[in-house]
Each structure stands twice: as structure tokens, then as C-alpha cells.
Design a protein around this motif. Structure first.
Motif, PDB file in Angstrom:
ATOM      1  N   LYS A   1       0.828  -1.207   0.000  1.00 51.52           N
ATOM      2  CA  LYS A   1       0.000   0.000   0.000  1.00 51.52           C
ATOM      3  C   LYS A   1       0.862   1.256   0.000  1.00 51.52           C
ATOM      4  O   LYS A   1       0.552   2.239  -0.691  1.00 51.52           O
ATOM      5  CB  LYS A   1      -0.941   0.011   1.215  1.00 51.52           C
ATOM      6  N   LEU A   2       1.982   1.237   0.730  1.00 49.30           N
ATOM      7  CA  LEU A   2       2.868   2.394   0.746  1.00 49.30           C
ATOM      8  C   LEU A   2       3.570   2.553  -0.596  1.00 49.30           C
ATOM      9  O   LEU A   2       3.802   3.671  -1.062  1.00 49.30           O
ATOM     10  CB  LEU A   2       3.880   2.266   1.876  1.00 49.30           C
ATOM     11  N   HIS A   3       3.916   1.428  -1.243  1.00 49.89           N
ATOM     12  CA  HIS A   3       4.466   1.511  -2.597  1.00 49.89           C
ATOM     13  C   HIS A   3       3.445   2.142  -3.542  1.00 49.89           C
ATOM     14  O   HIS A   3       3.800   2.960  -4.397  1.00 49.89           O
ATOM     15  CB  HIS A   3       4.834   0.112  -3.102  1.00 49.89           C
ATOM     16  N   GLU A   4       2.194   1.766  -3.379  1.00 50.73           N
ATOM     17  CA  GLU A   4       1.142   2.309  -4.239  1.00 50.73           C
ATOM     18  C   GLU A   4       0.992   3.818  -4.034  1.00 50.73           C
ATOM     19  O   GLU A   4       0.901   4.582  -5.002  1.00 50.73           O
ATOM     20  CB  GLU A   4      -0.181   1.610  -3.952  1.00 50.73           C
ATOM     21  N   LEU A   5       0.970   4.252  -2.769  1.00 48.48           N
ATOM     22  CA  LEU A   5       0.848   5.683  -2.484  1.00 48.48           C
ATOM     23  C   LEU A   5       2.044   6.458  -3.039  1.00 48.48           C
ATOM     24  O   LEU A   5       1.884   7.537  -3.622  1.00 48.48           O
ATOM     25  CB  LEU A   5       0.737   5.913  -0.975  1.00 48.48           C
ATOM     26  N   LEU A   6       3.242   5.905  -2.855  1.00 48.83           N
ATOM     27  CA  LEU A   6       4.445   6.583  -3.343  1.00 48.83           C
ATOM     28  C   LEU A   6       4.456   6.624  -4.869  1.00 48.83           C
ATOM     29  O   LEU A   6       4.853   7.629  -5.471  1.00 48.83           O
ATOM     30  CB  LEU A   6       5.692   5.884  -2.814  1.00 48.83           C
ATOM     31  N   GLY A   7       4.012   5.530  -5.507  1.00 53.42           N
ATOM     32  CA  GLY A   7       3.942   5.522  -6.959  1.00 53.42           C
ATOM     33  C   GLY A   7       2.987   6.578  -7.479  1.00 53.42           C
ATOM     34  O   GLY A   7       3.301   7.316  -8.432  1.00 53.42           O
ATOM     35  N   GLN A   8       1.811   6.682  -6.862  1.00 51.23           N
ATOM     36  CA  GLN A   8       0.853   7.702  -7.267  1.00 51.23           C
ATOM     37  C   GLN A   8       1.424   9.104  -7.074  1.00 51.23           C
ATOM     38  O   GLN A   8       1.218  10.001  -7.904  1.00 51.23           O
ATOM     39  CB  GLN A   8      -0.440   7.551  -6.451  1.00 51.23           C
TER      40      GLN A   8
ATOM     41  N   VAL B   1      10.896  12.550 -16.341  1.00 52.55           N
ATOM     42  CA  VAL B   1      11.247  11.165 -16.681  1.00 52.55           C
ATOM     43  C   VAL B   1      11.709  10.404 -15.440  1.00 52.55           C
ATOM     44  O   VAL B   1      11.420   9.215 -15.281  1.00 52.55           O
ATOM     45  CB  VAL B   1      12.337  11.136 -17.784  1.00 52.55           C
ATOM     46  N   ALA B   2      12.394  11.089 -14.526  1.00 48.62           N
ATOM     47  CA  ALA B   2      12.827  10.439 -13.286  1.00 48.62           C
ATOM     48  C   ALA B   2      11.633  10.072 -12.417  1.00 48.62           C
ATOM     49  O   ALA B   2      11.566   8.967 -11.854  1.00 48.62           O
ATOM     50  CB  ALA B   2      13.777  11.353 -12.522  1.00 48.62           C
ATOM     51  N   MET B   3      10.680  10.979 -12.310  1.00 49.98           N
ATOM     52  CA  MET B   3       9.499  10.733 -11.490  1.00 49.98           C
ATOM     53  C   MET B   3       8.633   9.616 -12.080  1.00 49.98           C
ATOM     54  O   MET B   3       8.095   8.774 -11.352  1.00 49.98           O
ATOM     55  CB  MET B   3       8.682  12.003 -11.343  1.00 49.98           C
ATOM     56  N   ARG B   4       8.502   9.582 -13.416  1.00 56.61           N
ATOM     57  CA  ARG B   4       7.723   8.506 -14.033  1.00 56.61           C
ATOM     58  C   ARG B   4       8.397   7.160 -13.836  1.00 56.61           C
ATOM     59  O   ARG B   4       7.715   6.144 -13.604  1.00 56.61           O
ATOM     60  CB  ARG B   4       7.512   8.807 -15.520  1.00 56.61           C
ATOM     61  N   SER B   5       9.719   7.136 -13.926  1.00 52.86           N
ATOM     62  CA  SER B   5      10.446   5.879 -13.710  1.00 52.86           C
ATOM     63  C   SER B   5      10.258   5.378 -12.280  1.00 52.86           C
ATOM     64  O   SER B   5      10.040   4.182 -12.053  1.00 52.86           O
ATOM     65  CB  SER B   5      11.940   6.079 -14.006  1.00 52.86           C
ATOM     66  N   GLU B   6      10.334   6.293 -11.318  1.00 51.32           N
ATOM     67  CA  GLU B   6      10.133   5.900  -9.924  1.00 51.32           C
ATOM     68  C   GLU B   6       8.685   5.481  -9.674  1.00 51.32           C
ATOM     69  O   GLU B   6       8.416   4.583  -8.868  1.00 51.32           O
ATOM     70  CB  GLU B   6      10.516   7.060  -9.004  1.00 51.32           C
ATOM     71  N   ALA B   7       7.762   6.116 -10.395  1.00 47.82           N
ATOM     72  CA  ALA B   7       6.341   5.783 -10.226  1.00 47.82           C
ATOM     73  C   ALA B   7       6.061   4.346 -10.655  1.00 47.82           C
ATOM     74  O   ALA B   7       5.429   3.583  -9.915  1.00 47.82           O
ATOM     75  CB  ALA B   7       5.478   6.757 -11.026  1.00 47.82           C
ATOM     76  N   VAL B   8       6.522   3.949 -11.841  1.00 49.55           N
ATOM     77  CA  VAL B   8       6.233   2.588 -12.308  1.00 49.55           C
ATOM     78  C   VAL B   8       6.995   1.556 -11.484  1.00 49.55           C
ATOM     79  O   VAL B   8       6.517   0.430 -11.284  1.00 49.55           O
ATOM     80  CB  VAL B   8       6.553   2.431 -13.809  1.00 49.55           C
ATOM     81  N   THR B   9       8.174   1.936 -10.978  1.00 48.81           N
ATOM     82  CA  THR B   9       8.926   1.023 -10.114  1.00 48.81           C
ATOM     83  C   THR B   9       8.135   0.706  -8.855  1.00 48.81           C
ATOM     84  O   THR B   9       7.983  -0.463  -8.473  1.00 48.81           O
ATOM     85  CB  THR B   9      10.287   1.649  -9.741  1.00 48.81           C
ATOM     86  N   ASN B  10       7.620   1.733  -8.212  1.00 42.35           N
ATOM     87  CA  ASN B  10       6.844   1.514  -6.992  1.00 42.35           C
ATOM     88  C   ASN B  10       5.523   0.808  -7.270  1.00 42.35           C
ATOM     89  O   ASN B  10       5.088  -0.027  -6.481  1.00 42.35           O
ATOM     90  CB  ASN B  10       6.594   2.846  -6.280  1.00 42.35           C
TER      91      ASN B  10
END
Length: 399
Positions: A163-170, A201-210
Motif C-alpha cells: 500500500k505504501l508503494h502504491e501511495l508513493l507511486g501515485q 522522466v525520473a518521477m515517471r520511472s520511480e512511479a512505475v517502479t513503486n
């Protein structure tokens, strides 16, 4: 001074101290319940009193009370739209959760989710400039990252609570919409630049990772739908620019899911991408991947199809996996943080095919895995290898 007098003096001092603390706590509760909490001066007074009380309760080993107060005060400030002030208290809360070794319980995960929802709602009510909004969103990202680290270190879920990964990804995806995009065309050797690290691009990469670690492949598909298709320049053989964000994020997500041995979600993501995102005919992409003279770079979706089919076979397909990486190396070299991509491919080779990495890669690979809690055709293409890989992909029903 007699012993009785000394005891009496200590009792009076202790009573005075308790009375003072009670007065401070009463003042804090009065401020948190006040309609004036929306005023800047009142909010800052409440912040200072809350910080003081939290630290005093930690010092007296009253850990549940300390974390509870930090949560309640943060929520009260957010409900009055004091986002900047609340961000300071949220940072303290994240530190205190780790410092006091608070259990990673469903209750606390729910509280963090509630705080994040209140933060986003309050920020939506503010009339501030884009720069200030971006600053506050980044502070919230830091809070979520810290709580994710807490759940990774003290919880029972590998890489941290989903759930925390999901929140951070969003949150990362939200930031990507207001982050500068000028850094997206930087060369790979400039990626340590601060501007590049906070770019879209950095934020999108971190988003899909999380989101991959949150086991939410369908959300990744929805995000990829919003990104533009590859341009002619990005699909040209030997292109000197990063691949299209849409394709690069697909490949990054698939590699990560294979790395953590989650082939279920990897297949869900790939099938969803083919069905609802990729508008180019798969037969054409397959023929292009086999061709050496059509002037097109290897398609990311075809590489992903081959990757999954090879990973689903036995260790004897190791040479096929090695060829697949060589054939796609130039594409991966232009992706965001290629050293992270290399750590994924190295881990996949070790897990699925018993390909032992060199000592220099081993430590980097483990470091990258620990941090989770980040063109044109390749040379030396072997036609037999290519036919075998394509046959594996077709046999798996992916094309």
C-alpha cells in the motif's frame, strides 16, 4: 537539609514539572481544536508545541503516545489546509516511527493513507504557484519514502508494504505532471545532475517502479495510455536519443517484475500493453525485429515478449537470454539510469539461468535490490538465436 526535606523538595519539583507539561498539552489541544488553526501564527505555535511534546514523550519512553500525537496534530493541521506547517510534523512522524520501532500494523498503514489523502485534499484547496505546489508535493514524497523505508525495515513484507508503494507511486506520477521536462533529453552520463534527478522522466520511472512493487500492473497500463507513441526519431535504427517514455517504462517495469520473480504481473502488464496501448500491429513489429535492413530499432514490446517466454523456460535457455540482452543493449543504454537496468538484467540472469555476475557487478546488484524498500539493434545478432527467441515468444501465445 534533612532527608525528609529533600524528598519534599523533589516531590514539589516533580509536581511543578507535571503541571507545566499538563499546561503545555492543554494549550496544544486547545490550538488543535481551535477554528483559528488555519491562521499561520496559530498553526506555527501548534507545530512548535507538538514537536516539543512528541520529543518529551519519547524521552519518557511513552512511544505510542508520541506517535499518536504526531499523527493527530498532523491531521488537524491538514484539515485546516496548513500544508507547509503539517509537512514539518509529517517528517517528524516518519522519523519517530522508525526511532521508536513502532510495529508496521494495518492501523498505521491506514493512518498514513489517511494523512496522504488529507494532504492531497488540502493542497488542492490552496491557491499557490506551481513552484510552491511542486515543493510541497516533493516534501510529501519524502514523507512517503521514509514511511516505506520504515515498513521495509520493521515490517514483514519484502521491499516494504504494498500500500505504501502504491501511495508513493501515485505521488511520483503526480509530481511528474508538474516537474520540468527539459532534462529528459540529457545524455546518460549526465543523469546524476540534480535537475535530471527531479525531472519528469525520473518521477515517471520511480512511479512505475513503486507500482510494480505494489503489484498493480493495471495502474501502470493506465499511465502508459496517457503517454505519446514513439516518434520516427525514437524508432530509427541507431538513434542517439532516449527511447519513447512509454516504451522505456514498459521495459523497466517488465525487467523489475522479472527480477522479483513476479511473472504473473509481468504477463498481465505485457498483455494489457499489447491489447490497449500498442497501436502498431504486432506482426509488423515482429517482422521488423527480425529484419536487419528496415532501418528500425528493436521494439520494446517484442523484447518484453521474448524476455518473459525465455524466463518461463529452464536454465538451458541461458545462452538465448544472453543473446537477447546483446540484441537490445543499445536501447537499454539510453534508458533512465542504465546502471539500474543492468542490475535488473544481472539479477535475472543469476536467478533464472544461474549466470554468475562478475564480482564488480555483484555488490552493485545487491545495492540496487536493497534500494527498492531504481538505440538501435545490437551487434553480433545470431540468426539462429533470433529465430529461437521469436519461436519462444510465439509459442507462449504473446504474438
Amino acid at each position: 537539609m534533612s532527608a525528609a526535606a529533600a524528598r519534599r523538595r523533589k516531590q514539589l519539583q516533580a509536581r511543578k514539572k507535571n503541571d507545566d507539561q499538563d499546561a503545555v498539552n492543554l494549550r496544544l489541544q486547545e490550538l488543535l481544536a481551535s477554528e483559528d488553526l488555519g491562521d499561520e501564527a496559530t498553526a506555527y505555535e501548534a507545530l512548535q508545541l507538538a514537536q516539543s511534546q512528541v520529543r518529551k514523550r519519547i524521552k519518557s519512553a511513552d512511544f505510542p503516545s508520541a506517535t499518536g500525537l504526531a499523527y493527530e496534530a498532523s491531521l488537524s493541521l491538514l484539515k485546516k489546509n496548513r500544508v507547509s506547517v503539517a509537512s514539518q510534523l509529517l517528517s517528524l512522524l516518519a522519523e519517530v516511527l522508525m526511532e521508536t520501532h513502532t510495529d508496521v500494523s494495518d492501523e498505521w498503514i491506514g493512518r498514513i493513507e489517511e494523512l496522504h489523502a488529507a494532504h492531497q485534499a488540502a493542497l488542492g484547496e490552496l491557491t499557490v504557484g506551481e513552484a510552491e505546489k511542486l515543493r510541497l508535493q516533493r516534501l510529501q514524497k519524502e514523507f512517503l519514502s521514509k514511511t516505506l523505508g520504515w515498513s521495509n525495515d520493521l515490517g514483514t513484507v519484502r521491499f516494504g508494504h504494498t500500500k505504501l508503494h502504491e501511495l508513493l507511486g501515485q505521488q511520483c506520477w503526480t509530481i511528474s505532471k508538474i516537474s520540468p521536462s527539459a532534462a529528459t533529453d540529457k545524455a546518460a552520463d549526465d543523469e546524476d545532475d540534480e535537475e535530471y534527478a527531479i525531472s519528469a522522466v525520473a518521477m515517471r520511472s520511480e512511479a512505475v517502479t513503486n507500482m510494480a512493487l505494489a503489484e498493480q500492473p493495471n495502474q501502470i497500463i493506465e499511465w502508459l495510455k496517457t503517454l505519446p507513441s514513439p516518434t520516427d526519431e525514437q524508432t530509427k535504427m541507431g538513434h542517439q536519443c532516449p527511447p519513447a517514455d512509454r516504451d522505456a517504462l514498459l521495459t523497466r517495469s517488465l525487467l523489475l517484475l522479472c527480477t522479483i520473480e513476479n511473472l504473473r504481473d509481468a504477463n498481465t502488464l505485457l498483455h494489457g500493453f499489447i491489447d490497449s496501448v500498442e497501436e502498431r500491429p504486432m506482426d509488423d513489429l515482429l517482422k521488423s525485429y527480425m529484419s536487419k535492413d528496415d532501418g528500425k530499432s528493436p521494439a520494446h514490446v517484442v523484447f518484453g515478449s521474448m524476455l518473459l517466454r525465455v524466463c518461463e523456460k529452464d536454465k538451458k535457455t541461458g545462452p538465448l537470454y544472453s543473446w537477447l540482452l546483446r540484441s537490445f543493449k543499445k536501447e537499454m543504454d539510453f534508458m533512465f539510469k542504465p546502471q539500474v537496468i543492468q542490475s535488473y538484467t544481472t539479477k535475472i540472469g543469476k536467478v533464472y539461468f544461474n549466470i554468475q555476475p562478475p564480482p564488480s557487478m555483484l555488490s552493485m546488484m545487491e545495492n540496487m535490490m536493497g534500494m527498492m524498500g531504481g538505440g538501435g539493434g545490437g551487434g553480433g545478432m545470431n540468426p539462429a538465436m533470433m529465430q529461437a527467441a521469436l519461436a519462444q515468444a510465439q509459442a507462449g501465445g504473446m504474438m
